[in-house]
Design a protein around this motif. Structure first.
Motif, PDB file in Angstrom:
ATOM      1  N   THR A   1      45.795  93.225  49.871  1.00 53.54           N
ATOM      2  CA  THR A   1      44.937  92.948  50.974  1.00 53.54           C
ATOM      3  C   THR A   1      44.519  94.122  51.377  1.00 53.54           C
ATOM      4  OG1 THR A   1      47.346  93.005  52.030  1.00 53.54           O
ATOM      5  CG2 THR A   1      46.704  90.521  51.819  1.00 53.54           C
ATOM      6  N   GLY A   2      43.994  94.994  50.772  1.00 55.77           N
ATOM      7  CA  GLY A   2      42.847  95.989  51.413  1.00 55.77           C
ATOM      8  C   GLY A   2      44.379  97.291  51.707  1.00 55.77           C
ATOM      9  N   GLN A   3      45.680  97.104  51.238  1.00 54.18           N
ATOM     10  CA  GLN A   3      46.276  98.297  50.714  1.00 54.18           C
ATOM     11  C   GLN A   3      46.461  98.934  50.304  1.00 54.18           C
ATOM     12  OE1 GLN A   3      47.925  95.773  50.393  1.00 54.18           O
ATOM     13  NE2 GLN A   3      49.455  95.802  50.124  1.00 54.18           N
ATOM     14  N   GLY A   4      46.046  98.662  49.280  1.00 53.32           N
ATOM     15  CA  GLY A   4      46.060  99.436  48.000  1.00 53.32           C
ATOM     16  C   GLY A   4      47.029  98.994  46.855  1.00 53.32           C
ATOM     17  N   MET A   5      47.970  99.592  45.963  1.00 52.44           N
ATOM     18  CA  MET A   5      48.677  98.682  45.442  1.00 52.44           C
ATOM     19  C   MET A   5      49.517  99.532  45.179  1.00 52.44           C
ATOM     20  SD  MET A   5      46.612  97.442  42.810  1.00 52.44           S
ATOM     21  CE  MET A   5      46.337  99.351  40.880  1.00 52.44           C
TER      22      MET A   5
ATOM     23  N   GLY B   1      44.610  79.416  46.438  1.00 49.47           N
ATOM     24  CA  GLY B   1      45.676  79.570  46.353  1.00 49.47           C
ATOM     25  C   GLY B   1      44.990  80.949  45.552  1.00 49.47           C
ATOM     26  N   HIS B   2      43.926  81.789  45.481  1.00 51.98           N
ATOM     27  CA  HIS B   2      43.551  82.978  44.257  1.00 51.98           C
ATOM     28  C   HIS B   2      43.490  83.533  45.783  1.00 51.98           C
ATOM     29  CE1 HIS B   2      40.062  80.696  46.019  1.00 51.98           C
ATOM     30  NE2 HIS B   2      39.397  82.116  45.149  1.00 51.98           N
ATOM     31  N   LEU B   3      43.485  83.306  47.199  1.00 50.86           N
ATOM     32  CA  LEU B   3      43.467  84.653  48.179  1.00 50.86           C
ATOM     33  C   LEU B   3      44.596  85.113  48.707  1.00 50.86           C
ATOM     34  CD1 LEU B   3      40.112  83.071  49.465  1.00 50.86           C
ATOM     35  CD2 LEU B   3      40.706  84.878  47.411  1.00 50.86           C
ATOM     36  N   SER B   4      46.108  83.672  49.166  1.00 49.96           N
ATOM     37  CA  SER B   4      46.811  83.713  49.258  1.00 49.96           C
ATOM     38  C   SER B   4      48.053  83.368  48.764  1.00 49.96           C
ATOM     39  CB  SER B   4      46.535  83.150  50.611  1.00 49.96           C
ATOM     40  OG  SER B   4      45.997  81.837  51.271  1.00 49.96           O
ATOM     41  N   PRO B   5      49.735  83.475  49.381  1.00 48.24           N
ATOM     42  CA  PRO B   5      50.439  82.222  49.014  1.00 48.24           C
ATOM     43  C   PRO B   5      50.235  81.202  49.078  1.00 48.24           C
ATOM     44  CG  PRO B   5      51.348  84.939  50.217  1.00 48.24           C
ATOM     45  CD  PRO B   5      49.763  84.197  50.430  1.00 48.24           C
ATOM     46  N   GLY B   6      49.830  80.498  47.751  1.00 56.20           N
ATOM     47  CA  GLY B   6      50.164  79.687  47.438  1.00 56.20           C
ATOM     48  C   GLY B   6      49.682  78.720  46.266  1.00 56.20           C
TER      49      GLY B   6
ATOM     50  N   PRO C   1      42.716  88.190  44.156  1.00 57.44           N
ATOM     51  CA  PRO C   1      43.146  89.157  45.374  1.00 57.44           C
ATOM     52  C   PRO C   1      45.070  89.050  45.083  1.00 57.44           C
ATOM     53  CG  PRO C   1      41.121  88.253  46.636  1.00 57.44           C
ATOM     54  CD  PRO C   1      41.285  88.033  45.522  1.00 57.44           C
ATOM     55  N   ASN C   2      44.888  87.208  44.738  1.00 59.59           N
ATOM     56  CA  ASN C   2      46.917  87.372  44.444  1.00 59.59           C
ATOM     57  C   ASN C   2      46.824  87.474  43.139  1.00 59.59           C
ATOM     58  OD1 ASN C   2      49.292  86.158  44.000  1.00 59.59           O
ATOM     59  ND2 ASN C   2      48.588  83.868  45.753  1.00 59.59           N
ATOM     60  N   LEU C   3      47.617  88.338  42.473  1.00 56.25           N
ATOM     61  CA  LEU C   3      47.991  88.336  41.380  1.00 56.25           C
ATOM     62  C   LEU C   3      48.818  87.593  40.863  1.00 56.25           C
ATOM     63  CD1 LEU C   3      47.708  92.348  41.263  1.00 56.25           C
ATOM     64  CD2 LEU C   3      46.043  91.402  40.435  1.00 56.25           C
ATOM     65  N   VAL C   4      49.120  86.991  41.959  1.00 53.16           N
ATOM     66  CA  VAL C   4      50.408  86.320  41.117  1.00 53.16           C
ATOM     67  C   VAL C   4      49.898  85.006  40.504  1.00 53.16           C
ATOM     68  CG1 VAL C   4      52.775  84.885  41.607  1.00 53.16           C
ATOM     69  CG2 VAL C   4      52.189  86.409  42.515  1.00 53.16           C
ATOM     70  N   THR C   5      48.996  84.822  41.321  1.00 50.47           N
ATOM     71  CA  THR C   5      47.831  83.815  40.407  1.00 50.47           C
ATOM     72  C   THR C   5      47.316  83.814  39.469  1.00 50.47           C
ATOM     73  OG1 THR C   5      47.643  83.085  42.893  1.00 50.47           O
ATOM     74  CG2 THR C   5      46.287  82.038  41.405  1.00 50.47           C
ATOM     75  N   SER C   6      46.669  85.436  38.801  1.00 48.32           N
ATOM     76  CA  SER C   6      46.289  85.829  37.868  1.00 48.32           C
ATOM     77  C   SER C   6      47.440  85.341  37.009  1.00 48.32           C
ATOM     78  CB  SER C   6      46.004  87.142  38.470  1.00 48.32           C
ATOM     79  OG  SER C   6      45.865  87.307  39.707  1.00 48.32           O
TER      80      SER C   6
ATOM     81  N   GLY D   1      32.084  85.911  41.798  1.00 51.30           N
ATOM     82  CA  GLY D   1      32.134  86.104  42.870  1.00 51.30           C
ATOM     83  C   GLY D   1      31.966  86.840  44.050  1.00 51.30           C
ATOM     84  N   GLU D   2      31.922  87.137  45.124  1.00 56.48           N
ATOM     85  CA  GLU D   2      32.139  88.427  45.913  1.00 56.48           C
ATOM     86  C   GLU D   2      33.980  88.253  46.462  1.00 56.48           C
ATOM     87  OE1 GLU D   2      31.073  88.011  50.677  1.00 56.48           O
ATOM     88  OE2 GLU D   2      30.238  86.388  49.205  1.00 56.48           O
ATOM     89  N   TRP D   3      34.510  89.773  46.551  1.00 62.35           N
ATOM     90  CA  TRP D   3      35.624  89.801  46.792  1.00 62.35           C
ATOM     91  C   TRP D   3      36.106  89.198  47.903  1.00 62.35           C
ATOM     92  CZ3 TRP D   3      39.487  91.304  44.129  1.00 62.35           C
ATOM     93  CH2 TRP D   3      41.017  91.980  44.398  1.00 62.35           C
TER      94      TRP D   3
END
Lengths: 123, 233
Positions: free
Chosen positions: A69-73, B124-129, B49-54, B193-195
């Motif tokens: 969410t922009g805060q780094g890892m 799902g790829h952006l936030s928990p879910g 952004p959601n690495l769990v989804t990845s 796509g864009e981030w």
């Protein structure tokens, strides 16, 4: 004494006690209950304990969910167990649903759910 | 009485056996090397952004396909168990319709819950879910209508059609990844796509939406079968 309650170890021990007691309560239910539906619910309790264990194992102090969410890892936790638990929850749901439907079918045939009286194969 | 004491003793012994399993709890200081890879290059690889989804959709995509298959098998088993049972017309007449308050409340909540479910699986790829969570929210919306008696049942044709289409498209997208990108279920054949945009991360939102539709229709059908046919004797 207060030091212990404020320490990190207290949280860990609380988690351990929670997981262990959930497993034991669930297994106790599976072994002692006579109602089929209660047995499946006890199975669900054991499942919950295992899921908590899998999520809790890689936890470390200050860890956050691995979502950028922009805060780094900094402080990201291992995403693999979290993905694994998602799978485990869904499969648990499937097992519980199928088991409950089997219980419903048994009730429709026999009119009871008492496993002590399930001796149809012995007669 | 003796039986109960023996049981409690064996439970305590079992807890002692399980104790070593919990040893590593709270002692982790760093993530494993595999997780290190997922964390450091997951975002660059897939732009999600959601690495769990990845991990769920791409790195362990085959596991997720298996998971969907298990859920499908369970739903198929439930449908098979309830096959041929028809609710009595007399029984149906005996059950009262919903009161005005219940009917309006359920019809008011249903669209909100339904859209919330869609929101969860498309983000799902952006936030928990994700697909499973969103699908379950949609099924709970259907359960609200079924339990309150606003609708008599969910159309079997609709749910089975949606489920079959979503499942087949899931596998088709996996095969597209095999031909157009690096491997089975590789989502990178669609643009990055864009981030953190909703149409980003390649095919991940498409796959999760399909999973959401599949899980939602499957569980709605299961709940429908349980409610309309489970009470029969």
């Amino acid at each position: 004494m207060m030091d212990y309650f404020n320490s990190e170890a207290a949280l860990t021990h609380l988690m351990m006690a929670g997981i262990l007691s959930l497993v034991v309560i669930g297994l106790y239910g599976i072994l002692t209950r006579k109602n089929l539906i209660k047995i499946f619910l006890s199975l669900g309790v054991v499942e919950t304990a295992v899921n908590i264990l899998i999520v809790a194992l890689p936890y470390r102090k200050g860890g956050v969910a691995p979502i950028l969410t922009g805060q780094g890892m900094e402080g990201f936790l291992d995403p693999v167990p979290q993905a694994l638990v998602l799978t485990s929850i869904v499969i648990g749901l499937a097992i519980t649903a199928l088991g409950l439907v089997m219980a419903v079918k048994f009730y429709q045939h026999e009119g009871h759910l008492n496993i002590r009286k399930m001796n149809g194969l012995k007669r | 009485m003796l039986k109960r004491i023996l049981l409690i003793v064996s439970m305590v012994l079992l807890a002692l056996i399980l104790l070593p399993l919990l040893e590593g709890l709270g002692e982790q200081t760093h993530v494993s090397s595999l997780a290190e890879y997922y964390l450091s290059s997951g975002a660059d690889d897939l732009n999600s952004p959601n690495l769990v989804t990845s991990v769920v959709v791409t790195y362990r995509g085959l596991d997720t396909l298996g998971e969907v298959t298990v859920l499908f098998a369970a739903a198929a088993g439930i449908m098979l168990a309830f096959k041929g049972l028809k609710m009595d017309e007399k029984e149906r007449e005996k059950t009262q319709g919903p009161s005005e308050l219940l009917a309006s409340g359920a019809s008011l909540l249903f669209p909100i819950l339904f859209i919330f479910g869609i929101y969860i699986f498309t983000h799902g790829h952006l936030s928990p879910g994700g697909g499973f969570q969103g699908g379950v929210v949609i099924a709970s919306a259907a359960l609200l209508l079924l339990l309150s008696g606003v609708i008599p049942g969910v159309s079997h044709l609709m749910t089975s059609l949606l489920e079959a289409l979503a499942g087949a498209s899931y596998v088709a997208i996996g095969l597209l990844g095999l031909y157009l990108a690096a491997g089975f279920l590789d989502p990178r054949f669609l643009p990055r796509g864009e981030w953190s945009g909703i149409f980003s991360a390649g095919a991940i939102p498409v796959i999760y939406s399909l999973v959401g539709i599949k899980v939602g229709s499957e569980l709605s059908a299961v709940l429908n079968a349980m409610i309309s046919k489970g009470g029969e004797k």
